[in-house]
Design a protein around this motif. Structure first.
Motif, short mmCIF file in Angstrom:
data_model
loop_
_atom_site.label_atom_id
_atom_site.label_comp_id
_atom_site.label_asym_id
_atom_site.label_seq_id
_atom_site.Cartn_x
_atom_site.Cartn_y
_atom_site.Cartn_z
N LEU A 164 0.84 -1.21 0.00
CA LEU A 164 0.00 0.00 0.00
C LEU A 164 0.87 1.25 0.00
CD1 LEU A 164 -2.72 1.51 0.27
CD2 LEU A 164 -2.51 1.22 2.76
N TYR A 165 1.88 1.28 0.88
CA TYR A 165 2.74 2.47 0.96
C TYR A 165 3.64 2.61 -0.27
CZ TYR A 165 1.35 4.19 5.50
OH TYR A 165 0.63 4.77 6.52
N CYS A 166 3.99 1.49 -0.89
CA CYS A 166 4.73 1.55 -2.15
C CYS A 166 3.86 2.19 -3.23
CB CYS A 166 5.16 0.14 -2.57
SG CYS A 166 6.16 0.08 -4.06
N LEU A 167 2.58 1.79 -3.26
CA LEU A 167 1.64 2.38 -4.22
C LEU A 167 1.46 3.87 -3.97
CD1 LEU A 167 -0.49 2.05 -6.48
CD2 LEU A 167 -2.15 1.45 -4.70
N ILE A 168 1.32 4.24 -2.69
CA ILE A 168 1.19 5.67 -2.34
C ILE A 168 2.43 6.43 -2.80
CG2 ILE A 168 1.12 7.32 -0.41
CD1 ILE A 168 -0.57 5.20 1.11
N GLY A 169 3.61 5.84 -2.56
CA GLY A 169 4.87 6.50 -2.93
C GLY A 169 5.00 6.72 -4.42
N VAL A 170 4.75 5.66 -5.22
CA VAL A 170 4.92 5.80 -6.67
C VAL A 170 3.85 6.71 -7.27
CG1 VAL A 170 6.14 3.61 -6.95
CG2 VAL A 170 3.66 3.66 -7.21
N PHE A 171 2.63 6.69 -6.69
CA PHE A 171 1.58 7.58 -7.19
C PHE A 171 1.94 9.04 -6.90
CE2 PHE A 171 -2.39 9.96 -6.90
CZ PHE A 171 -3.03 9.57 -8.08
N THR B 108 8.92 0.50 6.01
CA THR B 108 7.74 1.07 5.34
C THR B 108 8.01 2.50 4.90
OG1 THR B 108 6.33 -0.30 6.76
CG2 THR B 108 5.25 1.52 5.60
N ALA B 109 8.65 3.27 5.80
CA ALA B 109 8.97 4.67 5.49
C ALA B 109 9.90 4.75 4.28
CB ALA B 109 9.62 5.33 6.71
N LEU B 110 10.95 3.91 4.27
CA LEU B 110 11.92 3.98 3.18
C LEU B 110 11.33 3.48 1.87
CD1 LEU B 110 14.72 5.13 3.76
CD2 LEU B 110 15.67 2.88 3.36
N ILE B 111 10.46 2.48 1.93
CA ILE B 111 9.78 1.98 0.71
C ILE B 111 8.95 3.09 0.09
CG2 ILE B 111 7.87 0.49 -0.04
CD1 ILE B 111 9.10 -1.71 1.80
N MET B 112 8.22 3.84 0.91
CA MET B 112 7.40 4.93 0.38
C MET B 112 8.26 6.06 -0.19
SD MET B 112 4.40 7.24 2.18
CE MET B 112 5.43 8.54 2.83
N LEU B 113 9.30 6.45 0.55
CA LEU B 113 10.15 7.55 0.10
C LEU B 113 10.90 7.18 -1.18
CD1 LEU B 113 11.63 8.75 3.53
CD2 LEU B 113 9.75 9.76 2.24
N ALA B 114 11.34 5.91 -1.26
CA ALA B 114 12.02 5.45 -2.49
C ALA B 114 11.05 5.49 -3.67
CB ALA B 114 12.56 4.04 -2.29
N GLY B 115 9.80 5.08 -3.44
CA GLY B 115 8.78 5.12 -4.49
C GLY B 115 8.56 6.52 -5.02
N ILE B 116 8.59 7.51 -4.13
CA ILE B 116 8.43 8.91 -4.54
C ILE B 116 9.57 9.30 -5.49
CG2 ILE B 116 8.53 11.31 -3.73
CD1 ILE B 116 7.08 10.35 -1.18
N TYR B 117 10.79 8.86 -5.14
CA TYR B 117 11.96 9.26 -5.93
C TYR B 117 11.92 8.68 -7.33
CZ TYR B 117 16.87 9.95 -7.22
OH TYR B 117 18.03 10.31 -7.86
N TYR B 118 11.82 7.34 -7.45
CA TYR B 118 11.86 6.79 -8.81
C TYR B 118 10.54 7.00 -9.54
CZ TYR B 118 10.20 2.40 -6.55
OH TYR B 118 9.51 1.47 -5.82
#
Length: 498
Positions: free
Chosen positions: A20-27, A58-68
């Motif tokens: 879920l947080y990966c999806l939030i990050g990439v979106f 979880t925090a790093l997965i979301m932040l990484a998703g935002i970056y790429y």
């Protein structure tokens, strides 16, 4: 490779919460990539306080998703409006916009998405293969080696910085000085606090990042004309033909290889990778005259390179605890906030974090491929948002995020001060990225220097008597000598001008 740790990473990455947080990050990453004037550094800075209550992985997965994710989104505005949403997409605008003008916006967008997915997948595999042996090697590092590595990193960030070398050196110097603000842990002396009690613990890196990259970018955008003309409100022909796929195969592979290599270098990352890929494709092309007029390779190569560069920049951060760009500096800050000391021990002590983040990158790339093309209509509407409605929202989020760090108004004033500084730096053509790297690496550099001199009884010769430390200092010296050579200076200026 310890496969039991990989299994732990798989379980972490595929947990419902982390997906879920990966999806939030990439979106979010795609959205901020689409919106010109708001990059991943400012967004991650704003969202960092929100992640304090999450698990570290979880925090790093979301932040990484935002970056790429931002690398994907930046190409949309570059192609449709000739206005790159992200700095790494500047090159994509050259040929992507020309393809859109010819009625081939769908083909350009599909090329960008496919190239990004392939590059992201290969780069994730490279991280999984090369990060563990590099982390094992880094366990042999002592304080002298880490000090020399940081020196090499700072020198490389100066060499690869855009524009004047003098400006880049100045930015590193200012960053190092800002990193000294606060109470010296060894002597208890107050340094550069100017009798402000709020500065005794130093300046929070979130305040600096949000000011320089968030507020500074807002002011700079308000100072510029932000007229946007959409070439196509409805995008068609999103499925490339077999001939298109054959044409993009070579550029995608070469861009991925080049971006993967340059992403590891301090100061390299996504932006340098995309510029280098474009120059390479133009040189190798049988029809170099097509570049600038709608060459498919001019979209496929740079888009692959910037995504590969964005993801391989995680290698030095995860294995050595050394950031290669401002976003990785924020990632290190996020780890420290969660009580994790970045470095080679993370792989063994935090296998769920290390492998969970790596595996989540592949999941995130699949999500981005699935999300981006079907949601192209949404991104087109977002491009049409007037900036005068967007920037007050950004200001509010910046202010809330900074205030929530210490519940102190002083931090908001400090952020405003760094925002003004960020705007002035842009006016004087000074890149703020080396400043943030210097600010993050300065205290680490000082600590390793002190430890080394303490262990060697004050003898600085230890830096040149240890082979790894000597090798890194020699490379740093060669880089400096090379970049100041008249021939290189001329070529460097020509490259950046082009």
């Amino acid at each position: 490779m310890d496969f039991s740790n990989v299994e732990i990473g798989l379980a972490t990455a595929f947990s419902a919460w982390n997906i879920l947080y990966c999806l939030i990050g990439v979106f979010l990453g795609t959205a901020i990539g689409v919106l010109p004037g708001l990059g991943p550094v400012a967004t991650i800075s704003m969202l960092l306080p929100i992640t304090f209550g999450l698990e570290p992985e979880t925090a790093l997965i979301m932040l990484a998703g935002i970056y790429y994710g931002a690398q994907y989104g930046g190409s949309t505005t570059a192609i449709l409006v000739n206005l790159p949403g992200e700095s790494a997409s500047v090159v994509t605008a050259i040929d992507g916009y020309q393809l859109a003008r010819k009625g081939q916006a769908g083909k350009a967008l599909a090329t960008a998405a496919i190239g990004s997915f392939v590059a992201g997948t290969i780069a994730t595999l490279l991280i999984a293969l090369f990060a563990p042996p590099l982390a094992d090697m880094a366990l042999e590092f002592g304080p002298p080696e880490y000090f020399s590595l940081i020196v090499l990193g700072l020198v490389a960030s100066v060499v690869l910085a855009h524009g004047s070398l003098l400006h880049a050196f100045g930015m590193i110097g200012v960053g190092l000085l800002l990193g000294l603000v606060g109470i010296d842990v060894n002597s208890g002396a107050s340094r550069y606090t100017f009798e402000f009690p709020q500065l005794t613990d130093g300046i929070n890196f979130v305040v600096v990042a949000m000011g320089l990259f968030g507020i500074g970018e807002i002011i700079a955008n308000l100072d510029r004309s932000s007229e946007r003309t959409l070439l196509a409100k409805k995008i068609t022909d999103l499925m490339p033909s077999l001939a298109d796929l054959r044409e993009m195969f070579g550029p995608v592979m070469r861009g991925t290889a080049l971006g993967s290599l340059l992403g590891i270098l301090p100061g390299g990352g996504a932006m340098l990778s995309s510029f280098a890929s474009y120059a390479l494709e133009k040189k190798l092309s049988n029809r170099p005259q097509d570049f600038g007029h709608g060459a498919l390779a001019g979209v496929a190569g740079p888009e692959s390179a910037n995504n590969a560069g964005a993801q391989t920049s995680f290698i030095p951060m995860l294995t050595l605890g050394i950031p290669s760009n401002p976003v990785m500096a924020l990632m290190i800050g996020a780890l420290i906030v969660h009580g994790i000391q970045p470095g080679p021990s993370v792989m063994n002590e935090q296998p769920a974090l290390f492998w969970g983040v790596i595996i989540s990158m592949w999941i995130g790339n699949v999500m981005l491929l699935v999300l981006n093309l079907p949601l192209i209509g949404l991104w087109v509407k977002m491009v049409s948002l007037p900036y005068n409605l967007l920037y007050p929202t950004i200001l509010v989020f910046c202010s809330i995020g900074v205030f929530s760090l210490n519940n102190a108004e002083f931090d908001i004033y400090l952020m405003a001060l760094f925002g003004a500084l960020g705007y002035l730096l842009r006016k004087f053509d000074c890149e703020p990225a080396p400043l943030l790297l210097g600010f993050i690496l300065g205290p680490m550099m000082e600590e390793y220097l002190r430890r080394t001199l303490l262990l060697s009884a004050g003898d600085p010769a230890v830096f040149v008597t240890r082979p790894i430390s000597l090798a890194m200092l020699v490379v740093a010296a060669l880089l400096l000598a090379t970049v100041f050579a008249p021939f290189i200076v001329k070529k460097r200026e020509e490259a950046f001008q082009e």
